[in-house]
Write an enzyme that holds these catalytic residues in place. Sequence first.
Site, short mmCIF file in Angstrom:
data_model
loop_
_atom_site.label_atom_id
_atom_site.label_comp_id
_atom_site.label_asym_id
_atom_site.label_seq_id
_atom_site.Cartn_x
_atom_site.Cartn_y
_atom_site.Cartn_z
N HIS A 200 23.41 -2.86 32.68
CA HIS A 200 21.77 -3.75 32.28
C HIS A 200 21.14 -3.98 33.16
O HIS A 200 20.46 -3.92 33.30
CB HIS A 200 22.34 -3.87 30.48
CG HIS A 200 22.32 -2.66 29.65
ND1 HIS A 200 23.96 -2.77 29.36
CD2 HIS A 200 21.60 -1.67 29.05
CE1 HIS A 200 23.92 -1.79 28.57
NE2 HIS A 200 22.95 -0.96 28.38
N GLU A 444 28.27 9.03 23.19
CA GLU A 444 28.88 8.05 25.12
C GLU A 444 29.70 7.29 24.22
O GLU A 444 30.49 6.93 24.59
CB GLU A 444 27.50 6.80 24.97
CG GLU A 444 27.38 6.20 23.23
CD GLU A 444 26.50 5.14 23.55
OE1 GLU A 444 25.77 4.78 24.71
OE2 GLU A 444 25.80 4.66 22.61
N ASP A 468 27.77 4.74 29.19
CA ASP A 468 29.52 4.30 27.86
C ASP A 468 29.89 5.37 28.33
O ASP A 468 31.46 4.92 27.91
CB ASP A 468 28.29 3.76 26.79
CG ASP A 468 28.07 2.54 27.45
OD1 ASP A 468 28.38 1.22 27.44
OD2 ASP A 468 26.46 2.54 26.05
N CYS A 515 20.48 10.96 28.70
CA CYS A 515 19.02 9.48 29.21
C CYS A 515 20.83 8.68 30.07
O CYS A 515 19.59 7.19 30.65
CB CYS A 515 19.32 9.17 28.05
SG CYS A 515 20.43 8.71 26.55
#
Length: 583
Positions: A200, A444, A468, A515
């Site tokens: 992240h 995910e 993920d 996404c």
Amino acid sequence: MTFALHGIPVSKGIAIGKAVLISHAALEVSHYLVEVGKEEIEAQKLLDAFEQVRLELAQLRQSLPKEAPPEMAAFLDVHGMILADPALTEKPLKLIHTQRLNAAWALTSELNDLLEQFSEIEDSYLKERANDIRQVAERVLKALNAQQKDSLSKPELASPSELGVDAIIVAHDIAPHDMLRFKEHAFTGFVTDLGGKTSHTAIVARSMEIPAVVGVRHASEMIRHGDWLVIDGKHGIVVVAPDDQLLSEYRALQTKATEETRKLQLLKHSRTATADNVAIELLANIESPDDATQAVELGAVGVGLFRSEFLFMDRNQALPDEEMQYREYRRVVDLMHGLPVNIRTIDVGADKALGAGSDLSQTGTSPLGLRAIRWSLTEPEIFLTQLRAILRASAHGQARIMIPMLAHVKEIDETLRLIEKAKQQLHQRGQAFNPNIQVGAMIEIPAAALVLPLFINRFDFLSIGTNDLIQYTLAIDRSDHAVAHLYDPLHPAILNLLYSIISQAKRANIPVAVCGEMAGDPSLTKLLLGLGLTDFSMHFSQLLLVKREILKADVGLLKSRIPDLLQAIEPEEQAQALENLLA
Ligand code: PEP
Ligand code: MG
């Protein structure tokens, strides 16, 4: 001496500037460069804080009750002595004057050096003194913090042009929310020892459009404060102390990149469709409501992923209440002017820690632990609060709820039950919301992909979180640089999984987007189009690059070449099939 370090490229572009080293402790305090000419004022702040702590300690010493153990007085004396030792102020003052670090940052930087020196000492008595130094420094930091809160205005930040030279952050590791805090500051690049391409922290760096290289192993030990650096964020190279020739070569590349960005702007308002006229939707991933403005400006037709957890990650603040969340969600909805906004419910855990006052503060959990919806379902009140806030925002535009990390049907049932409960609560309060709000699931976890009908039958839309999905399919911790070389979006298992999800969703007529970071990687655009994807959600900085690829693509042709690619399991076969696809 010029040397180069190699790491994982996470955010493209070239940055040239001077290294600003920050310790972990420094991340806990505010960090900014003081304006030129204000160094003296900043130095005085530090001295004032020292003086304040000296007075506090003297007062404590005086008011010690008679029955207090004698060690207590000795302890205060030691702290008094440490405080009076000029060694603790000398270096920070120098850092303020020469590097223009703010006082708290300068002090933590020195604290870190001292602690490191102490950690190498064998003598256990002396080792113990490290704790005293830490405690004294923490008192001073507290005093500095209080000073800052007292002052009416926020610290003035130097703009890049005022800096004279740009600053590049070098750190062992930076947590995603700390990275976000850097957004307000005038840094032009990041280098960290740890991290992976889809951690992240890397995602936030990309969204800030700042060149960054992570996983550079010993960068924070090999680079010194003030070293000149060049970061090549595309190739993952950090050049330390570049010579004049290298500098001018990189400057030329920088100019070329600026020119290319300018040209890309011309694509902003054209329709997004492939060369064979298949309409494609480009949506934006955002971490903060403010990003929505730029997303619209660059032509996004909605927010495909609002990582709402970033509202919950400020260590200095309690978790936001319903009212505050509502205001933030509403802000995005307003800024998007009727376009859809997928508000992803809190996804904390793994590399994202929650803010103050929660069990997940500081450390997060393992990527296989109590993350995302798993955590929300164990905290139904916090979850309901968030759901009510999103629902209320849905009265003003197209806010939609998106749920991360679902795998089990009982999680789905419980989530949907709580959404209904939140609606009832608002109904009872007489507050407006859209009763038909759309609810989507992120796909995910491989288990979810393998039982997709469970999701198709229960949700209004799907969004594939490839970051993920890859992490869990390949069993690779996405933020661990040690296994970063195994994180492979082109693994045949991933491609087959993606194809299966997209084609099942299309057959069932349920909207499906990607996404994860794959959607924003222009080198993968044609591949995703071939797999049948029509909705791409990415950080807005990538929108035009991906759009350029879309405009050139022939989906009919790409689709015809996909079966060969999906069957290619052997590396040579796959390389050949990919080459044919992208030819
Ligand atoms: C993903 O997993 O691909 C995703 C978009 O969510 P995040 O990166 O926030 O985990
Ligand atoms: Mg995810």
